[in-house]
Design a protein around this motif. Structure first.
Motif, PDB file in Angstrom:
ATOM      1  N   ALA A  74       0.744  -1.332   0.065  1.00  0.00           N
ATOM      2  CA  ALA A  74       0.081   0.028  -0.128  1.00  0.00           C
ATOM      3  C   ALA A  74       1.161   1.320  -0.258  1.00  0.00           C
ATOM      4  N   LEU A  75       2.069   0.823   0.831  1.00  0.00           N
ATOM      5  CA  LEU A  75       2.823   2.389   1.093  1.00  0.00           C
ATOM      6  C   LEU A  75       3.529   2.735  -0.506  1.00  0.00           C
ATOM      7  N   SER A  76       3.640   1.592  -1.324  1.00  0.00           N
ATOM      8  CA  SER A  76       4.334   1.584  -2.494  1.00  0.00           C
ATOM      9  C   SER A  76       3.737   2.740  -3.443  1.00  0.00           C
ATOM     10  N   HIS A  77       2.323   3.020  -3.159  1.00  0.00           N
ATOM     11  CA  HIS A  77       1.457   3.850  -4.099  1.00  0.00           C
ATOM     12  C   HIS A  77       1.685   5.302  -3.676  1.00  0.00           C
ATOM     13  N   ILE A  78       2.483   5.526  -2.580  1.00  0.00           N
ATOM     14  CA  ILE A  78       2.590   6.836  -2.190  1.00  0.00           C
ATOM     15  C   ILE A  78       4.157   7.249  -2.486  1.00  0.00           C
ATOM     16  N   PRO A  79       4.074   8.663  -2.798  1.00  0.00           N
ATOM     17  CA  PRO A  79       5.520   9.147  -3.291  1.00  0.00           C
ATOM     18  C   PRO A  79       6.656   8.843  -2.351  1.00  0.00           C
ATOM     19  N   ARG A  80       7.695   8.512  -2.853  1.00  0.00           N
ATOM     20  CA  ARG A  80       8.915   8.057  -2.038  1.00  0.00           C
ATOM     21  C   ARG A  80       9.360   9.016  -0.657  1.00  0.00           C
ATOM     22  N   LEU A  81       9.071  10.413  -0.989  1.00  0.00           N
ATOM     23  CA  LEU A  81       9.289  11.390  -0.115  1.00  0.00           C
ATOM     24  C   LEU A  81       8.409  11.398   1.217  1.00  0.00           C
ATOM     25  N   LEU A  82       7.144  10.829   0.913  1.00  0.00           N
ATOM     26  CA  LEU A  82       6.212  10.704   2.066  1.00  0.00           C
ATOM     27  C   LEU A  82       6.357   9.530   2.759  1.00  0.00           C
ATOM     28  N   ARG A  83       6.792   8.324   2.062  1.00  0.00           N
ATOM     29  CA  ARG A  83       6.574   7.113   2.930  1.00  0.00           C
ATOM     30  C   ARG A  83       7.078   7.120   4.118  1.00  0.00           C
TER      31      ARG A  83
END
Length: 69
Positions: A52-61
């Protein structure tokens, strides 16, 4: 700790009285199966969270992981 108490601990709730009819070996096998299922469930939930986190931009993970966990 007896096998029934060990199973009760694994179930984390009321244990059906009918399970008292099982042998100590059967109770130990059931407790081991419950523990194994909990470990597999935790691993699957962790993997699903990572997907699920892979769908979030890297800077916000990173910040989102700290808030969620």
């Amino acid at each position: 700790m007896d096998a029934f108490t060990s199973l009760s601990t694994q179930l984390r709730g009321p244990t059906p009285d009918g399970l008292r009819e099982l042998s100590d070996e059967e109770l130990a096998d059931l407790a081991a199966a419950v523990a194994d299922a909990r470990h597999r469930q935790a691993a699957a939930l962790s993997e699903a969270g990572d997907r699920a986190l892979s769908h979030i931009p890297r800077l916000l993970r990173g910040p989102i992981k700290r808030v969620v966990r």
